[in-house]
Design a protein around this motif. Structure first.
Motif, PDB file in Angstrom:
ATOM      1  N   ILE A 116     -72.083 -19.075  14.653  1.00 55.90           N
ATOM      2  CA  ILE A 116     -71.187 -19.678  15.846  1.00 55.90           C
ATOM      3  C   ILE A 116     -70.149 -18.345  16.385  1.00 55.90           C
ATOM      4  CG2 ILE A 116     -69.170 -21.269  16.137  1.00 55.90           C
ATOM      5  CD1 ILE A 116     -71.821 -22.393  15.506  1.00 55.90           C
ATOM      6  N   GLY A 117     -70.358 -18.398  17.916  1.00 54.85           N
ATOM      7  CA  GLY A 117     -69.645 -17.337  18.420  1.00 54.85           C
ATOM      8  C   GLY A 117     -68.168 -17.986  18.607  1.00 54.85           C
ATOM      9  N   ALA A 118     -67.622 -17.756  20.145  1.00 55.48           N
ATOM     10  CA  ALA A 118     -66.489 -18.024  20.373  1.00 55.48           C
ATOM     11  C   ALA A 118     -66.402 -19.749  20.497  1.00 55.48           C
ATOM     12  CB  ALA A 118     -65.977 -17.912  21.800  1.00 55.48           C
ATOM     13  N   THR A 119     -65.371 -20.475  20.267  1.00 58.23           N
ATOM     14  CA  THR A 119     -64.979 -21.820  20.451  1.00 58.23           C
ATOM     15  C   THR A 119     -63.568 -22.131  21.056  1.00 58.23           C
ATOM     16  OG1 THR A 119     -63.889 -22.147  18.382  1.00 58.23           O
ATOM     17  CG2 THR A 119     -66.192 -22.696  18.182  1.00 58.23           C
ATOM     18  N   CYS A 120     -63.638 -23.157  21.905  1.00 58.39           N
ATOM     19  CA  CYS A 120     -62.280 -23.501  22.842  1.00 58.39           C
ATOM     20  C   CYS A 120     -62.360 -24.856  23.087  1.00 58.39           C
ATOM     21  CB  CYS A 120     -62.076 -22.432  23.836  1.00 58.39           C
ATOM     22  SG  CYS A 120     -63.260 -22.483  25.273  1.00 58.39           S
ATOM     23  N   VAL A 121     -61.061 -25.337  23.312  1.00 52.65           N
ATOM     24  CA  VAL A 121     -60.912 -26.710  23.736  1.00 52.65           C
ATOM     25  C   VAL A 121     -60.451 -26.550  25.173  1.00 52.65           C
ATOM     26  CG1 VAL A 121     -59.383 -28.847  23.460  1.00 52.65           C
ATOM     27  CG2 VAL A 121     -60.456 -27.518  21.488  1.00 52.65           C
ATOM     28  N   LEU A 162     -66.072 -26.404  23.289  1.00 55.81           N
ATOM     29  CA  LEU A 162     -67.093 -25.773  23.616  1.00 55.81           C
ATOM     30  C   LEU A 162     -67.206 -24.901  22.489  1.00 55.81           C
ATOM     31  CD1 LEU A 162     -65.734 -26.533  26.394  1.00 55.81           C
ATOM     32  CD2 LEU A 162     -67.018 -24.608  27.409  1.00 55.81           C
ATOM     33  N   ILE A 163     -68.586 -24.692  22.231  1.00 59.54           N
ATOM     34  CA  ILE A 163     -69.108 -23.908  20.715  1.00 59.54           C
ATOM     35  C   ILE A 163     -70.091 -23.127  21.253  1.00 59.54           C
ATOM     36  CG2 ILE A 163     -69.817 -24.043  18.538  1.00 59.54           C
ATOM     37  CD1 ILE A 163     -68.778 -27.318  19.085  1.00 59.54           C
ATOM     38  N   GLU A 164     -69.881 -21.823  21.050  1.00 62.08           N
ATOM     39  CA  GLU A 164     -71.032 -20.913  21.693  1.00 62.08           C
ATOM     40  C   GLU A 164     -71.888 -20.688  20.213  1.00 62.08           C
ATOM     41  OE1 GLU A 164     -71.353 -16.478  23.217  1.00 62.08           O
ATOM     42  OE2 GLU A 164     -69.642 -16.729  21.834  1.00 62.08           O
ATOM     43  N   ILE A 184     -72.927 -25.168  23.481  1.00 61.45           N
ATOM     44  CA  ILE A 184     -72.808 -26.782  23.350  1.00 61.45           C
ATOM     45  C   ILE A 184     -71.261 -27.217  23.729  1.00 61.45           C
ATOM     46  CG2 ILE A 184     -72.784 -28.330  21.620  1.00 61.45           C
ATOM     47  CD1 ILE A 184     -74.761 -26.445  19.801  1.00 61.45           C
ATOM     48  N   ILE A 185     -71.462 -28.252  24.636  1.00 60.27           N
ATOM     49  CA  ILE A 185     -69.977 -28.880  25.090  1.00 60.27           C
ATOM     50  C   ILE A 185     -70.100 -30.340  24.752  1.00 60.27           C
ATOM     51  CG2 ILE A 185     -68.833 -29.318  27.121  1.00 60.27           C
ATOM     52  CD1 ILE A 185     -70.424 -27.069  28.413  1.00 60.27           C
ATOM     53  N   ARG A 186     -69.063 -30.576  23.940  1.00 63.70           N
ATOM     54  CA  ARG A 186     -68.838 -32.228  23.492  1.00 63.70           C
ATOM     55  C   ARG A 186     -67.402 -32.519  23.977  1.00 63.70           C
ATOM     56  NH1 ARG A 186     -69.145 -35.133  17.985  1.00 63.70           N
ATOM     57  NH2 ARG A 186     -68.687 -37.025  18.779  1.00 63.70           N
ATOM     58  N   GLU A 187     -67.797 -33.875  24.597  1.00 63.76           N
ATOM     59  CA  GLU A 187     -66.177 -34.494  24.986  1.00 63.76           C
ATOM     60  C   GLU A 187     -65.792 -35.094  23.671  1.00 63.76           C
ATOM     61  OE1 GLU A 187     -64.523 -37.362  28.311  1.00 63.76           O
ATOM     62  OE2 GLU A 187     -66.545 -37.233  28.322  1.00 63.76           O
ATOM     63  N   ILE A 188     -64.458 -34.838  23.583  1.00 59.76           N
ATOM     64  CA  ILE A 188     -63.627 -35.237  22.483  1.00 59.76           C
ATOM     65  C   ILE A 188     -62.166 -36.127  22.868  1.00 59.76           C
ATOM     66  CG2 ILE A 188     -64.469 -33.367  21.062  1.00 59.76           C
ATOM     67  CD1 ILE A 188     -61.866 -31.795  21.288  1.00 59.76           C
ATOM     68  N   THR A 189     -61.794 -36.674  21.856  1.00 59.33           N
ATOM     69  CA  THR A 189     -60.422 -37.541  22.424  1.00 59.33           C
ATOM     70  C   THR A 189     -59.387 -36.487  22.255  1.00 59.33           C
ATOM     71  OG1 THR A 189     -60.001 -37.919  19.976  1.00 59.33           O
ATOM     72  CG2 THR A 189     -61.307 -39.286  21.169  1.00 59.33           C
ATOM     73  N   ALA A 190     -58.108 -36.891  22.747  1.00 59.12           N
ATOM     74  CA  ALA A 190     -56.937 -36.043  22.809  1.00 59.12           C
ATOM     75  C   ALA A 190     -56.619 -35.899  21.423  1.00 59.12           C
ATOM     76  CB  ALA A 190     -55.741 -36.672  23.408  1.00 59.12           C
ATOM     77  N   THR A 191     -56.591 -36.769  20.352  1.00 52.70           N
ATOM     78  CA  THR A 191     -56.288 -36.418  19.036  1.00 52.70           C
ATOM     79  C   THR A 191     -57.320 -35.594  18.347  1.00 52.70           C
ATOM     80  OG1 THR A 191     -55.660 -38.815  18.809  1.00 52.70           O
ATOM     81  CG2 THR A 191     -56.176 -37.684  16.780  1.00 52.70           C
ATOM     82  N   ALA A 242     -54.631 -27.297  16.200  1.00 54.91           N
ATOM     83  CA  ALA A 242     -53.761 -27.141  15.103  1.00 54.91           C
ATOM     84  C   ALA A 242     -54.464 -26.255  14.108  1.00 54.91           C
ATOM     85  CB  ALA A 242     -53.328 -28.403  14.669  1.00 54.91           C
ATOM     86  N   THR A 243     -55.954 -26.318  13.824  1.00 53.50           N
ATOM     87  CA  THR A 243     -56.620 -25.445  13.002  1.00 53.50           C
ATOM     88  C   THR A 243     -57.005 -24.128  13.271  1.00 53.50           C
ATOM     89  OG1 THR A 243     -58.585 -26.393  13.540  1.00 53.50           O
ATOM     90  CG2 THR A 243     -57.347 -27.547  11.885  1.00 53.50           C
ATOM     91  N   GLY A 244     -56.704 -23.828  14.655  1.00 56.01           N
ATOM     92  CA  GLY A 244     -56.862 -22.575  15.028  1.00 56.01           C
ATOM     93  C   GLY A 244     -57.778 -22.377  16.350  1.00 56.01           C
ATOM     94  N   VAL A 245     -58.246 -23.222  16.718  1.00 53.79           N
ATOM     95  CA  VAL A 245     -59.253 -23.292  17.932  1.00 53.79           C
ATOM     96  C   VAL A 245     -58.632 -22.984  19.235  1.00 53.79           C
ATOM     97  CG1 VAL A 245     -60.971 -24.527  19.554  1.00 53.79           C
ATOM     98  CG2 VAL A 245     -60.939 -24.911  16.737  1.00 53.79           C
ATOM     99  N   MET A 246     -58.760 -22.089  19.921  1.00 54.50           N
ATOM    100  CA  MET A 246     -58.073 -21.639  21.035  1.00 54.50           C
ATOM    101  C   MET A 246     -58.418 -22.736  22.289  1.00 54.50           C
ATOM    102  SD  MET A 246     -56.737 -18.862  20.097  1.00 54.50           S
ATOM    103  CE  MET A 246     -55.785 -18.126  21.651  1.00 54.50           C
ATOM    104  N   ARG A 247     -57.355 -22.651  23.251  1.00 61.48           N
ATOM    105  CA  ARG A 247     -57.678 -23.399  24.533  1.00 61.48           C
ATOM    106  C   ARG A 247     -58.532 -22.283  25.385  1.00 61.48           C
ATOM    107  NH1 ARG A 247     -54.094 -27.516  25.606  1.00 61.48           N
ATOM    108  NH2 ARG A 247     -52.247 -27.879  23.901  1.00 61.48           N
TER     109      ARG A 247
END
Length: 120
Positions: A18-23, A33-35, A49-56, A63-68
Motif C-alpha cells: 500500500i502506497g499513499a492513502t487519503c480522504v 483513495l488507496i494507492e 482504488i477509490i471507494r465512496e465512504i460516509t462522513a463518519t 483521526a487514525t492518521g489518513v491524510m486529506r
C-alpha cells in the motif's frame, strides 16, 4: 522458472504494498483513495482504488492518521527531486479528478480538478 513458480517463492509483501492513502471531500461526498503498488514480473505498477465512504468513516480515517487529499486546479509542475506520475481519473458531478502520485521524501496523492466540457 516460470512466472507462477516465481510468485510461489516470493512473499506477498514483496509483490503488493500500500502506497499513499487519503480522504477527499468533493461536493459533500467523501472518498477514500488507496494507492496499491504491485511488482508485476519485476516492473512496478501503481493503481489507485477509490471507494465512496460516509462522513463518519472519513472522520475515523482522518483521526487514525489518513491524510486529506490535496485538491488543486492546475497540473503539478516538474521540480527536481520530486516525481509526479498520473495514475487515473474519476468523475464527480461536473468535474474530472486526475489522480497523481507525487513522491519525494513522502508519497502522497494529489487530485487535479478539471471541469467537464458541455456537449451541445
Amino acid at each position: 522458472m516460470n512466472y507462477s513458480q516465481e510468485i510461489n517463492t516470493q512473499r506477498c509483501d514483496d509483490l503488493i504494498s500500500i502506497g499513499a492513502t487519503c480522504v477527499a471531500q468533493i461536493e459533500g461526498r467523501f472518498f477514500w483513495l488507496i494507492e496499491v503498488e504491485m511488482d508485476v514480473m519485476g516492473k512496478l505498477r501503481e493503481e489507485v482504488i477509490i471507494r465512496e465512504i460516509t462522513a463518519t468513516q472519513a472522520t475515523v480515517l482522518i483521526a487514525t492518521g489518513v491524510m486529506r487529499c490535496q485538491i488543486v486546479d492546475t497540473l503539478p509542475t516538474s521540480i527536481p527531486g520530486i516525481e509526479e506520475e498520473p495514475i487515473c481519473a474519476f468523475v464527480v458531478g461536473q468535474n474530472v479528478f486526475l489522480v497523481f502520485s507525487v513522491e519525494n521524501a513522502t508519497d502522497r496523492l494529489v487530485l487535479v480538478r478539471v471541469p467537464l466540457c458541455r456537449i451541445i
